[in-house]
Design a protein around this motif. Structure first.
Motif, short mmCIF file in Angstrom:
data_model
loop_
_atom_site.label_atom_id
_atom_site.label_comp_id
_atom_site.label_asym_id
_atom_site.label_seq_id
_atom_site.Cartn_x
_atom_site.Cartn_y
_atom_site.Cartn_z
N GLN A 196 40.24 70.58 -92.86
CA GLN A 196 39.96 69.19 -92.49
C GLN A 196 39.97 68.96 -90.99
N HIS A 197 40.83 69.68 -90.26
CA HIS A 197 41.04 69.36 -88.85
C HIS A 197 40.53 70.42 -87.88
N LYS A 212 50.79 69.91 -85.02
CA LYS A 212 49.87 68.94 -85.64
C LYS A 212 50.06 68.91 -87.16
N TYR A 213 50.25 70.07 -87.74
CA TYR A 213 50.43 70.16 -89.20
C TYR A 213 51.68 69.40 -89.64
N PHE A 225 44.64 71.51 -94.53
CA PHE A 225 44.80 70.92 -93.21
C PHE A 225 43.86 71.61 -92.22
N HIS A 281 51.45 65.64 -89.48
CA HIS A 281 50.51 65.03 -90.43
C HIS A 281 51.30 64.30 -91.51
N HIS A 282 50.86 63.12 -91.86
CA HIS A 282 51.53 62.33 -92.89
C HIS A 282 50.94 62.66 -94.25
#
Length: 166
Positions: free
Chosen positions: A78-79, A62-63, A75, A66-67
């Protein structure tokens, strides 16, 4: 049935694999293993390794997907560090700890009059004092109060760590 444990930021940071880019060669290992090389004249830079331990794979998939540029810590916050995964008792305890560091005149005025590095700063003193007084009267904070307090508490991490280790 597969059981997923919640990863902590500390676990991610301690168990991630890093690459030390040295002049003419590379080395990899955990940050602690690579830290001695950071001061070496041969070390140009550190990067996260593209391949991470299996138990961190989902996080790093996922990291890396991430754009935009973002630190691992940002990260994660936030997630992964969502309010539904938080503990109100911890928030309340931290809030009360900081409140207890305020001087009597600061509590009475809802300000931060002293530059002593203890308690709330000048920007937060009014609202955080009112939250703690509400908490002490009622035993809880509202959903909106908790959301505001959680955002503000991030800046007190160092102070809370010192208090926890005292």
């Amino acid at each position: 049935m597969e059981v997923h444990t919640m990863l902590t930021l500390e676990q991610i940071m301690n168990e991630s694999i890093w690459v030390a880019k040295m002049n003419g060669y590379r080395m990899s290992g955990t940050y602690e293993e690579m830290k001695p090389y950071a001061d070496s004249e041969d070390c140009r830079d550190f990067d996260l390794c593209a391949e991470q331990p299996e138990h961190l794979k989902d996080f790093y998939d996922k990291y890396f997907a991430h754009h935009g540029f973002i630190t691992v810590q940002d990260f994660y916050n936030q997630h992964y560090n969502k309010p539904e995964k938080t503990n109100d008792k911890v928030l309340y305890g931290a809030l009360r700890q900081l409140y207890a560091c305020q001087t009597a005149d600061e509590i009475a005025e809802g300000t931060a009059n002293h530059r002593n590095g203890a308690g709330f700063n000048g920007v937060d003193a009014g609202i955080m004092t009112s939250f703690c007084e509400f908490l002490n009267r009622t035993g809880f904070l509202t959903v909106k109060q908790k959301a505001i307090a959680r955002k503000k508490m991030v800046k007190y991490t160092r102070q809370l760590t010192i208090l926890a280790n005292a």
